[in-house]
Structures are given as structure tokens and as C-alpha cells.
Design a protein around this motif. Structure first.
Motif, PDB file in Angstrom:
ATOM      1  N   SER A 139      -0.984 -21.170  28.259  1.00 34.40           N
ATOM      2  CA  SER A 139      -1.857 -22.343  28.394  1.00 34.40           C
ATOM      3  C   SER A 139      -1.191 -23.508  29.110  1.00 34.40           C
ATOM      4  CB  SER A 139      -2.354 -22.799  27.017  1.00 34.40           C
ATOM      5  OG  SER A 139      -1.262 -23.029  26.144  1.00 34.40           O
ATOM      6  N   ASN A 140       0.104 -23.408  29.411  1.00 35.23           N
ATOM      7  CA  ASN A 140       0.719 -24.446  30.248  1.00 35.23           C
ATOM      8  C   ASN A 140       0.056 -24.482  31.625  1.00 35.23           C
ATOM      9  OD1 ASN A 140       2.470 -25.115  28.197  1.00 35.23           O
ATOM     10  ND2 ASN A 140       4.204 -23.984  29.018  1.00 35.23           N
ATOM     11  N   LEU A 206      -5.599 -16.174  38.399  1.00 40.22           N
ATOM     12  CA  LEU A 206      -6.701 -17.137  38.408  1.00 40.22           C
ATOM     13  C   LEU A 206      -7.704 -16.807  39.513  1.00 40.22           C
ATOM     14  CD1 LEU A 206      -4.737 -20.443  37.706  1.00 40.22           C
ATOM     15  CD2 LEU A 206      -6.369 -19.319  36.180  1.00 40.22           C
ATOM     16  N   THR A 207      -7.206 -16.317  40.647  1.00 42.83           N
ATOM     17  CA  THR A 207      -8.100 -15.861  41.715  1.00 42.83           C
ATOM     18  C   THR A 207      -9.033 -14.774  41.199  1.00 42.83           C
ATOM     19  OG1 THR A 207      -6.571 -16.390  43.527  1.00 42.83           O
ATOM     20  CG2 THR A 207      -8.168 -14.638  43.925  1.00 42.83           C
ATOM     21  N   GLU A 208      -8.455 -13.818  40.501  1.00 45.43           N
ATOM     22  CA  GLU A 208      -9.244 -12.717  39.964  1.00 45.43           C
ATOM     23  C   GLU A 208     -10.241 -13.197  38.914  1.00 45.43           C
ATOM     24  OE1 GLU A 208      -8.440  -8.516  37.554  1.00 45.43           O
ATOM     25  OE2 GLU A 208      -6.810  -9.488  38.657  1.00 45.43           O
ATOM     26  N   TRP A 272      -5.516 -13.931  29.430  1.00 39.74           N
ATOM     27  CA  TRP A 272      -5.693 -15.343  29.082  1.00 39.74           C
ATOM     28  C   TRP A 272      -6.529 -16.037  30.148  1.00 39.74           C
ATOM     29  CZ3 TRP A 272      -4.751 -19.892  31.567  1.00 39.74           C
ATOM     30  CH2 TRP A 272      -4.899 -21.057  30.805  1.00 39.74           C
ATOM     31  N   ALA A 273      -6.229 -15.775  31.421  1.00 41.56           N
ATOM     32  CA  ALA A 273      -6.958 -16.415  32.516  1.00 41.56           C
ATOM     33  C   ALA A 273      -8.430 -16.031  32.490  1.00 41.56           C
ATOM     34  CB  ALA A 273      -6.327 -16.037  33.850  1.00 41.56           C
ATOM     35  N   ALA A 277     -11.187 -18.984  32.171  1.00 42.64           N
ATOM     36  CA  ALA A 277     -11.550 -19.315  33.539  1.00 42.64           C
ATOM     37  C   ALA A 277     -12.501 -20.510  33.611  1.00 42.64           C
ATOM     38  CB  ALA A 277     -12.194 -18.097  34.216  1.00 42.64           C
ATOM     39  N   HIS A 278     -13.342 -20.664  32.577  1.00 43.20           N
ATOM     40  CA  HIS A 278     -14.317 -21.766  32.580  1.00 43.20           C
ATOM     41  C   HIS A 278     -13.644 -23.134  32.718  1.00 43.20           C
ATOM     42  CE1 HIS A 278     -13.200 -22.804  28.398  1.00 43.20           C
ATOM     43  NE2 HIS A 278     -13.054 -21.505  28.251  1.00 43.20           N
TER      44      HIS A 278
END
Length: 281
Positions: A139-140, A206-208, A272-273, A277-278
Motif C-alpha cells: 500500500s505504499n 498497475l497498467t494491468e 493488491w493492485a 485499482a479504483h
């Protein structure tokens, strides 16, 4: 009844949910009002570990206490022994402390003296105890929210240095087990993710998760230091940059403790991502 301090955070909130799902009565403690609705079986008490007197209403009738220090790693606040004495006086029998991997890998780090004090106090308290030492939190990555939202870009130093960041939900799941299961008394556990991952790889995750390209811009150490100085205490900055840029082998090692305790692999940064993502949209 189990008392959870730091109940408003990335670990405390899922811990409250995990414990109530398991049928436990929970007192969720935070300094300010909670931003979410508590599940059935939980109540909220405003209190501050820095002032043990305020803990009395929360500790009344408690069997176990989860300690999460927030915003006081550099010292200040009540001595750890006073917090543990207040817990013992209220009848608490078991305490679980959320500490840090750094206390094992860099025992003289200036930034973690407060946590070392609490570790020592917990071990000598006479209570049943377990200490959790997580590595860096997945979460960092929330620190990148603004630039990902506005520029679809992660801006960070040390693009290709990998660390096994841990999902806070896994920390909470481990804490829920050790707060209830006597098989973990007197143990210190190191909590990491299942694999080391670089900041560049986190941007790819994050892209995914977002379904849109997220780029990566690498900062120099000095640029990163200048940025961190806006929100981080001076004694913490260089130590943090050392871990991110030149981690010790022990800080890059994947610990088996999450899987050993939960009976399943630790969650990945990709997972986690996807769940969070929201926050980056």
C-alpha cells in the motif's frame, strides 16, 4: 474481547473485519472517527496510545490487544511500559505488536527506536506476546495515486531494485490468527510478499489492473530525498532511501511466515493492485 488499535488504517480495518467474521467481539480504537461502518460485533472507542489513560474504556473487558503505532515512530508519547501496564491492569492476557522488519535487519535505525522500545516492553511485560515484523507495505504505492491519476505515470527512485512488499490484508490475516491461537506465543514473525518486485514492475501491475498504460519515471536519490522531505521526518529519509536503494540480502529475502501461518501463499503485488485499482482511477 479483542482491542485493535490503529483501526482506521490499512491493517487495522481488515483486522477488525477478520476478527468479527471469526465471531470475536472487537473494540476498534482510533484517534479520530472512523471513515467506515463497523461490522456487527465491533464497537468504536476513541483513544490514543500516547496517553494510556484514554485507553481504559477500550481495554475494559479485553482479553487481547493489538498494538499498532501510528505517527510516533520517532519517539514522544507515553513510555511503552505504561501502555503495557495499563493493558495488564485491565486484565489483558495477550498482546500482539505490529513492529517492522527493520528492527531485525537494521537494529540501530534511528527511525525505529520507538518500535524497539515497544518490542522490549512487550517481551518483558509478563503477558503472552507475539511480534509481527512486516517488510515494506504494498500500500505504499498509494503515494503514486496523484501522478497515476493525472499522468498515468509512476515517479519513484531505484526503478529496478526489488523488495518483497507485503499486502496489508495478509498482515491483518496473520494478526487475526495469532491473536486467537495460542500456538504463536513468544514468537517473532517476519512478514513479506511471495516474491521481490521492483517499482518498475509495480507500475506494470498497475497498467494491468487499470487496463491503461502506466509509465515510469525514475528519480535520482537526491530528487527522491527532496520530495520525501515534504512529508517525512529528516531522520527517516536517508534510512528509507538506503532500504529502497541498497537493501540488505535479508530485506530482499522472501519469508515463509505468512504462508506457514495462513496455510496459503502470501498475496502478490499484482493481486493488491487489482483489488485497489479504483484508488488510482
Amino acid at each position: 474481547m479483542i482491542v485493535v488499535t490503529g483501526a482506521s488504517g490499512n491493517v487495522g480495518r481488515p483486522l477488525v473485519e477478520a476478527l468479527t467474521t471469526a465471531g470475536e467481539k472487537v473494540t476498534a480504537v482510533s484517534r479520530s472517527p472512523l471513515s467506515y461502518d463497523l461490522p456487527d460485533g465491533a464497537r468504536h472507542v476513541r483513544a490514543d496510545l500516547a496517553d494510556p489513560v484514554t485507553l481504559a474504556p477500550a481495554l475494559d473487558g479485553a482479553d487481547a490487544l493489538f498494538i499498532l503505532l501510528a505517527g510516533e515512530l520517532l519517539g514522544g508519547g507515553a513510555p511503552a511500559v505504561e501502555v503495557l501496564a495499563a493493558a495488564a491492569e485491565a486484565g489483558v492476557r495477550r498482546v500482539v505488536l505490529l513492529s517492522s522488519q527493520i528492527n531485525g535487519t537494521r537494529p540501530n535505525a534511528l527511525s525505529h527506536g520507538r518500535l524497539r522500545e515497544f518490542e522490549e516492553a512487550v517481551r518483558s511485560s509478563g503477558l503472552d506476546w507475539t511480534i509481527l515484523r512486516p517488510g515494506g507495505f504494498a500500500s505504499n504505492a498509494y503515494a503514486w495515486i496523484e501522478t497515476v491519476r493525472t499522468q498515468r505515470t509512476v515517479i519513484a527512485p531505484f526503478a529496478d531494485v526489488a523488495l518483497p512488499v507485503v499486502d496489508p490484508a495478509d498482515i491483518a490475516a496473520v494478526a487475526a490468527v495469532v491473536l486467537r491461537d495460542e500456538g504463536h506465543l513468544g514468537q517473532t514473525y517476519e512478514l513479506t510478499g511471495p516474491a521481490a518486485v521492483t517499482p518498475r514492475e509495480q507500475a506494470a501491475a498497475l497498467t494491468e489492473a487499470l487496463g491503461e498504460q502506466v509509465g515510469f519515471v525514475e528519480l535520482t536519490r537526491e530528487q527522491a530525498r527532496e520530495h520525501m522531505a515534504r512529508f517525512m521526518p529528516e531522520p527517516v529519509i536517508d534510512g528509507t532511501l538506503d532500504i529502497l536503494g541498497t537493501p540488505l540480502p535479508a530485506e530482499q529475502r522472501v519469508s515463509p511466515d505468512v504462508e506457514r501461518i495462513l496455510g496459503r501463499p502470501a498475496g502478490s503485488f499484482t493481486g493488491w493492485a487489482e483489488r485497489n485499482a479504483h484508488a488510482f482511477k
